[in-house]
Design a protein around this motif. Sequence first.
Motif, PDB file in Angstrom:
ATOM      1  N   SER A   1       2.936 -12.010 -24.055  1.00  0.00           N
ATOM      2  CA  SER A   1       1.831 -12.922 -23.737  1.00  0.00           C
ATOM      3  C   SER A   1       2.158 -14.341 -24.193  1.00  0.00           C
ATOM      4  O   SER A   1       1.901 -15.310 -23.468  1.00  0.00           O
ATOM      5  CB  SER A   1       0.539 -12.448 -24.404  1.00  0.00           C
TER       6      SER A   1
ATOM      7  N   MET B   1       4.683 -15.722 -21.781  1.00  0.00           N
ATOM      8  CA  MET B   1       4.084 -16.080 -20.493  1.00  0.00           C
ATOM      9  C   MET B   1       3.309 -17.400 -20.580  1.00  0.00           C
ATOM     10  O   MET B   1       3.306 -18.170 -19.619  1.00  0.00           O
ATOM     11  CB  MET B   1       3.160 -14.954 -20.003  1.00  0.00           C
TER      12      MET B   1
ATOM     13  N   SER C   1       4.487 -20.322 -18.072  1.00  0.00           N
ATOM     14  CA  SER C   1       3.572 -20.838 -17.052  1.00  0.00           C
ATOM     15  C   SER C   1       3.350 -22.345 -17.172  1.00  0.00           C
ATOM     16  O   SER C   1       2.871 -22.983 -16.234  1.00  0.00           O
ATOM     17  CB  SER C   1       2.236 -20.104 -17.112  1.00  0.00           C
TER      18      SER C   1
ATOM     19  N   GLU D   1       3.829 -20.803  -8.262  1.00  0.00           N
ATOM     20  CA  GLU D   1       2.677 -20.409  -9.060  1.00  0.00           C
ATOM     21  C   GLU D   1       1.819 -19.470  -8.251  1.00  0.00           C
ATOM     22  O   GLU D   1       1.727 -19.600  -7.035  1.00  0.00           O
ATOM     23  CB  GLU D   1       1.841 -21.631  -9.450  1.00  0.00           C
ATOM     24  N   PRO D   2       1.143 -18.538  -8.785  1.00  0.00           N
ATOM     25  CA  PRO D   2       1.067 -18.139 -10.177  1.00  0.00           C
ATOM     26  C   PRO D   2       2.278 -17.294 -10.580  1.00  0.00           C
ATOM     27  O   PRO D   2       2.840 -16.548  -9.781  1.00  0.00           O
ATOM     28  CB  PRO D   2      -0.211 -17.307 -10.247  1.00  0.00           C
TER      29      PRO D   2
ATOM     30  N   VAL E   1       3.595 -14.198 -12.531  1.00  0.00           N
ATOM     31  CA  VAL E   1       3.000 -12.921 -12.914  1.00  0.00           C
ATOM     32  C   VAL E   1       4.002 -12.106 -13.720  1.00  0.00           C
ATOM     33  O   VAL E   1       5.179 -12.019 -13.359  1.00  0.00           O
ATOM     34  CB  VAL E   1       2.577 -12.128 -11.654  1.00  0.00           C
ATOM     35  N   LYS E   2       3.523 -11.506 -14.800  1.00  0.00           N
ATOM     36  CA  LYS E   2       4.366 -10.641 -15.620  1.00  0.00           C
ATOM     37  C   LYS E   2       4.514  -9.295 -14.922  1.00  0.00           C
ATOM     38  O   LYS E   2       3.550  -8.741 -14.396  1.00  0.00           O
ATOM     39  CB  LYS E   2       3.726 -10.455 -16.996  1.00  0.00           C
TER      40      LYS E   2
ATOM     41  N   VAL F   1       9.414 -11.121 -14.365  1.00  0.00           N
ATOM     42  CA  VAL F   1       8.360 -12.026 -13.910  1.00  0.00           C
ATOM     43  C   VAL F   1       8.580 -12.281 -12.425  1.00  0.00           C
ATOM     44  O   VAL F   1       9.684 -12.118 -11.916  1.00  0.00           O
ATOM     45  CB  VAL F   1       8.365 -13.375 -14.676  1.00  0.00           C
ATOM     46  N   SER F   2       7.517 -12.679 -11.767  1.00  0.00           N
ATOM     47  CA  SER F   2       7.661 -13.001 -10.340  1.00  0.00           C
ATOM     48  C   SER F   2       6.656 -14.071  -9.955  1.00  0.00           C
ATOM     49  O   SER F   2       5.656 -14.285 -10.628  1.00  0.00           O
ATOM     50  CB  SER F   2       7.455 -11.746  -9.485  1.00  0.00           C
ATOM     51  N   GLY F   3       6.970 -14.726  -8.863  1.00  0.00           N
ATOM     52  CA  GLY F   3       6.114 -15.757  -8.289  1.00  0.00           C
ATOM     53  C   GLY F   3       6.229 -15.675  -6.782  1.00  0.00           C
ATOM     54  O   GLY F   3       7.001 -14.861  -6.254  1.00  0.00           O
TER      55      GLY F   3
ATOM     56  N   SER G   1      11.762 -14.224  -8.134  1.00  0.00           N
ATOM     57  CA  SER G   1      11.496 -13.364  -9.284  1.00  0.00           C
ATOM     58  C   SER G   1      12.583 -13.581 -10.327  1.00  0.00           C
ATOM     59  O   SER G   1      13.566 -14.277 -10.083  1.00  0.00           O
ATOM     60  CB  SER G   1      11.476 -11.899  -8.851  1.00  0.00           C
TER      61      SER G   1
END
Length: 194
Positions: free
Chosen positions: A65, A68, A72, A83-84, A86-87, A110-112, A116
């Motif tokens: 967390s 992240m 971000s 964006e966003p 994402v975990k 993580v990915s967007g 990724s």
Amino acid sequence: MLAKRLTSFLKLSPKPKISSAVKDADEKQGKYFARKAVSFVLITITGGVALSALDDLSIYHGCSSKAMEDASKNQAIIDAIGEPIVKGSWYNASLAVAHKRQSVSCSFPVSGPLGSGVLQLKAVRDGDDSWSSFFLPRDWEILVMDALLHVPGNEEKHQTLRINLSPKLSPSIACTDCVACPSDRSEAKLSSNQ
């Protein structure tokens, strides 16, 4: 032949009989205690494994967390995968803890919308390691963090990026020029005089 008959006779010799009711009661009580002991040991081991897994999951949640939050806010990552951010799922992550669970090395996906990647970090925390700290949230300080990002594109434009997200050292922590200790200065004077 005679030896075979003699051994078979000795094996079948009558044994003194103990009351079968007493013998059955002793066997049942022994089996009962054995089952209870095995059940207790299995429950204890299962509980220990479950508590360790929950502790690892809370460590992963705390440090990921924090990572992240930093990721971000990083413009280079936002430009690369969008964006966003994402975990990914926790079961695709890796976690290694050391030094009485005060140090952690973690990586997770993580990915967007544009791509990724994987965030890798090393973090530490201060504080006691008592039972009360098991239930309290932990504040992790990230020492090193990198993002390995894959940005797909045209057939010619596949990109893999490595972005360093390590926090910058504050001026109070930054390296300064070394100053010789007074004892070192006197030794240096003595060696120069000779």
